[in-house]
Scaffold this active site. Structure first.
Site, PDB file in Angstrom:
ATOM      1  N   GLU A   1       8.934 -16.138  18.676  1.00 21.43           N
ATOM      2  CA  GLU A   1       8.422 -15.621  17.394  1.00 21.43           C
ATOM      3  C   GLU A   1       7.764 -16.854  16.479  1.00 21.43           C
ATOM      4  O   GLU A   1       8.652 -17.391  15.858  1.00 21.43           O
ATOM      5  CB  GLU A   1       9.095 -14.564  16.631  1.00 21.43           C
ATOM      6  CG  GLU A   1       8.740 -13.806  15.352  1.00 21.43           C
ATOM      7  CD  GLU A   1       9.456 -12.908  14.705  1.00 21.43           C
ATOM      8  OE1 GLU A   1       9.285 -12.684  13.604  1.00 21.43           O
ATOM      9  OE2 GLU A   1      10.543 -12.557  15.237  1.00 21.43           O
TER      10      GLU A   1
ATOM     11  N   LYS B   1      27.860  -3.079  22.606  1.00 20.81           N
ATOM     12  CA  LYS B   1      26.307  -3.147  22.820  1.00 20.81           C
ATOM     13  C   LYS B   1      25.478  -1.548  22.213  1.00 20.81           C
ATOM     14  O   LYS B   1      24.546  -1.429  22.711  1.00 20.81           O
ATOM     15  CB  LYS B   1      25.939  -3.446  24.189  1.00 20.81           C
ATOM     16  CG  LYS B   1      26.437  -4.278  24.749  1.00 20.81           C
ATOM     17  CD  LYS B   1      25.899  -4.822  26.256  1.00 20.81           C
ATOM     18  CE  LYS B   1      26.526  -6.141  26.438  1.00 20.81           C
ATOM     19  NZ  LYS B   1      27.871  -6.330  26.852  1.00 20.81           N
TER      20      LYS B   1
ATOM     21  N   ASP C   1      25.838 -13.269  24.980  1.00 22.07           N
ATOM     22  CA  ASP C   1      25.339 -11.965  25.653  1.00 22.07           C
ATOM     23  C   ASP C   1      24.289 -11.391  24.427  1.00 22.07           C
ATOM     24  O   ASP C   1      24.499 -10.953  23.411  1.00 22.07           O
ATOM     25  CB  ASP C   1      26.389 -11.290  25.636  1.00 22.07           C
ATOM     26  CG  ASP C   1      25.923  -9.899  26.582  1.00 22.07           C
ATOM     27  OD1 ASP C   1      24.626  -9.528  26.401  1.00 22.07           O
ATOM     28  OD2 ASP C   1      26.674  -9.019  27.072  1.00 22.07           O
TER      29      ASP C   1
ATOM     30  N   HIS D   1       2.363 -15.349   8.642  1.00 28.08           N
ATOM     31  CA  HIS D   1       2.561 -14.802  10.005  1.00 28.08           C
ATOM     32  C   HIS D   1       1.068 -15.047  10.455  1.00 28.08           C
ATOM     33  O   HIS D   1       0.960 -15.301  11.730  1.00 28.08           O
ATOM     34  CB  HIS D   1       3.006 -13.452   9.874  1.00 28.08           C
ATOM     35  CG  HIS D   1       4.380 -13.306  10.132  1.00 28.08           C
ATOM     36  ND1 HIS D   1       5.341 -13.413   9.201  1.00 28.08           N
ATOM     37  CD2 HIS D   1       5.166 -13.164  11.370  1.00 28.08           C
ATOM     38  CE1 HIS D   1       6.377 -13.363   9.351  1.00 28.08           C
ATOM     39  NE2 HIS D   1       6.600 -12.871  10.679  1.00 28.08           N
TER      40      HIS D   1
END
Length: 600
Positions: A279, A411, A487, A585
């Protein structure tokens, strides 16, 4: 090559004995001391040898993952070591003597050429029979025996190859032993996998070469799908490092650029923060936040809690019985007994608390424990299993439905993590000077405070957010997690964050803070041991386990994550307040390339 006879120096012992002394007595072997047939004795020692090797390697791997010193051994490990030495000495005496003799008293190639055709046919027949053996290819040097028709051109004693891998068999005429398959043999394996005769997942064990297995699997996939993988790199990666622990059935690796934000001045120390992301503008924005924090004297962090959790679900015949176990587990008088059972699985895993929730006749038990420098999911799971086994004596009617009942919660966004915390709970704060807000962040304190209240607090509440009272904490968390081998899926709960902004000194300066109750990180185990990720951890000074204070590296990494989130929040909120978000951006997150013309 046809027309030339080549014999292994150890394939058949009978011709060698004839060349030395036809009438010489057979030398005594160590196995003669046992009142057992020779094949039973050999089978016994072979079984003992490979069993203890597997056991010791498994224990060694567990110690490395748990940061346990290798010289600390248990009674079972001592017994295994003695068994290993005994079986090794036996096999060395049984096989090694003949091998050394064959090297010293080996006849010249001319002698072999003088043998009659009958002996050659007999030996070739024996070789073909022996090459049909069934052993894991990873343990043998000759992988072709399991994947392609045997080639009798090069003769190797399969017994010596399997029992003594370090001793490389020599072939007369100085022809090198084929340690890799040829192109023709690769093609044969590919066709076998495509036809479904050879499972793709078994290539590593059959070939004994992880990179070749990945290349073959990759070609198989391209043929089956008719899609090109030319853009996915294969070279330049150590596939041995991920075998059995990081990724199954690899076909390559994905390239993710790593940028550096900083220096981040946190707790009077500077850190260059690695961020793996695709990004645009993310690293630049975080870097600007780090600059603002640095010019204002730095940020301060406090670790509030350090405990990984696991919550099994158990079921009883009645709700009353489930409630009895709940009362037993939450009784302080029983905590020491439960801790003893829990802690015996690791010298780092220490039980801290037990919290229960009941739903009818089902009971959810949330265990919390410290895990040293490991993220700790495996460690806490083993401790939980120890407690469940211990409880079976008094609660034999307990039915364990699952080691994880989602009350952990792993998660997944969950209120229990937001309230109770999971992993490392950290709060990080900084006081940003008014002139830094104006000159570096291009906005003012009043606008930032107002925007934070309406966006991060009120707006998130209107959306029904759970732990999402921030601008983009998950951006920074994900980028650091990927760079340091964490993770990535645990970004979900690790990104729980509330960002607070308040004016100070009559509105001249800005107090900004982030509170993150469930940062789940580790510096040992998993992806942290891979070369690239290990280098990023080393950059931060948190590589591996802390030698001075167990768990210190993982706690420091959690604080760095929180400090980086603080920088990212500060910069993005300033960009929004100043109306610069879209422009930045468009400048940094848009490609000018014509995608349609990029070769696929």
């Amino acid at each position: 090559m046809e027309g030339t006879r080549r014999r292994s120096t150890t394939t058949t012992t009978k011709p060698i004995q004839k060349l030395i002394h036809d009438d010489s007595p057979i030398a005594a072997k160590p196995s003669d001391a046992l009142p057992l047939p020779l094949y039973i004795t050999n089978a016994l020692f072979f079984t003992v040898f490979f069993s203890v090797v597997y056991f010791l390697l498994t224990r060694w791997r567990e110690k490395i993952r748990n940061s346990t010193p290798l010289h600390v051994v248990t009674f079972s490990e001592i017994v295994a070591i003695f068994a290993f030495v005994a079986s090794f000495i036996y096999m060395l005496g049984f096989f090694g003597i003949d091998f050394v003799q064959s090297l010293i008293l080996r006849p010249s190639p001319d002698v072999w050429a003088a043998d009659d055709d009958e002996e050659e046919e007999e030996d070739d027949h024996l070789l073909l029979k022996e090459d049909a053996r069934k052993v894991p290819c990873g343990q043998a040097l000759d992988c072709t025996a399991l994947t392609a028709p045997p080639a009798p051109k090069l003769s190797v004693d399969p017994i010596n190859v399997v029992s003594s891998p370090p001793l490389k068999p020599k072939v007369v005429d100085e022809i090198p032993f084929p340690t890799s398959l040829t192109v023709e043999e690769d093609e044969e394996i590919i066709n076998s996998v495509v036809a479904g005769k050879t499972p793709s997942y078994s290539l590593e064990s059959k070939l004994g070469d992880c990179k070749r297995a990945a290349a073959i699997r990759r070609e198989v996939l391209q043929r089956i799908t008719s899609k090109s993988l030319s853009g996915l790199p294969l070279e330049g990666f150590n596939y041995e490092s991920i075998l059995g622990q990081c990724c199954e059935m690899p076909i390559g690796y994905v390239q993710i650029p790593v940028g550096i934000a900083g220096p981040l001045l946190l707790d009077e120390k500077e850190y260059s923060v690695p961020m793996a992301t695709t990004e645009g503008c993310l690293v630049a924005s975080t870097n600007r936040g780090c600059k603002a924090i640095h010019l204002s004297g730095g940020a301060t962090s406090v670790l509030l809690r350090d405990a990984m959790t696991r919550a099994p679900v158990v079921r009883f015949g009645t709700a009353k019985r489930a409630a009895q176990l709940k009362l037993y587990l939450e009784d302080p008088a029983n905590f020491e007994t439960l801790s003893t059972a829990f802690n015996k699985s690791s010298r780092f895993g220490r039980l801290q608390s037990i919290k229960c929730a009941i739903a009818g006749k089902n009971l959810y038990v949330r265990f919390s424990c410290s895990t040293g420098d490991a993220m700790g999911m495996n460690m806490v799971s083993k401790g939980v299993q120890n407690v469940l086994d211990f409880l079976q004596s008094d609660f034999s009617d307990m039915d364990v439905l699952g080691i994880s009942g989602n009350y952990c919660s792993d998660k997944k966004p969950a209120a229990v993590n937001w309230i109770e915390g999971r992993g490392k709970s950290v709060v990080c704060e900084a006081i940003i000077k008014g002139d830094v807000v104006r000159k570096v962040l291009k906005t003012n304190v009043e606008s930032l405070v107002e925007l934070n209240m309406l966006k991060n607090l009120t707006g998130s509440a209107m959306a029904g957010a759970l732990g999402g009272f921030n601008a983009h904490a998950s951006n920074i968390v994900s980028a650091i997690y990927i760079a340091t081998g964490q993770d990535p899926a645990q970004n979900i709960e690790s990104s729980h964050c509330i960002t607070m902004m308040e004016p100070l000194n009559g509105g001249e300066d800005l107090h900004v803070s982030v509170t993150m109750p469930s940062i789940e990180v580790g510096t040992v185990g998993g992806g942290t041991q891979l070369a690239s990720q290990s280098a990023c951890l080393n950059l931060l000074g948190v590589k591996g386990a802390s030698k001075e204070t167990p768990g210190a590296n993982a706690r420091l990494l959690a604080s760095i994550v929180a400090g980086s989130v603080l920088a990212g929040e500060l910069s993005l909120m300033s960009a929004i307040a100043a109306g610069q978000l879209v422009n930045s951006h468009m400048k940094y997150n848009r490609s000018n390339k014509d995608v349609s013309k990029v070769s696929s």
